[in-house]
Scaffold this motif. Structure first.
Motif: not given
Length: 86
Positions: A55-59
């Motif tokens: 997964x992408x670690x985003x806000x």
């Protein structure tokens, strides 16, 4: 701590340890250095050593797990997972 500060600190830590080492960020999120960048992944829920999805670690994730990420930075937990070495 901001998301960018966390990512920078995590990246520095993971680059300086042997490849195949994963950071146990939360009960549900791991990270490792693939030789070029930090990869975020979910462990398999069946209790195996395999990783399920990346997964992408985003806000959104940062807001949801901020306290756990901050606790991890204060006391990092690592393990070796040979399957993350490519």
């Amino acid at each position: 701590m901001t998301l960018d500060q966390f990512k920078s600190q995590l990246s520095k830590l993971l680059r300086d340890i042997p490849r195949g080492t994963t950071a146990h960020l939360t009960e549900f999120a791991l990270a490792y250095w693939d030789g070029q960048q930090v990869i975020y992944a979910f462990p398999d829920n069946n209790g195996s050593d395999h990783l399920e999805d990346q997964f992408d670690l985003g806000e959104y994730e940062w807001a949801h797990w901020h306290d756990e990420f901050a606790a991890w930075i204060a006391q990092p937990v690592f393990s070796v997972r040979p399957e993350v070495v490519k």
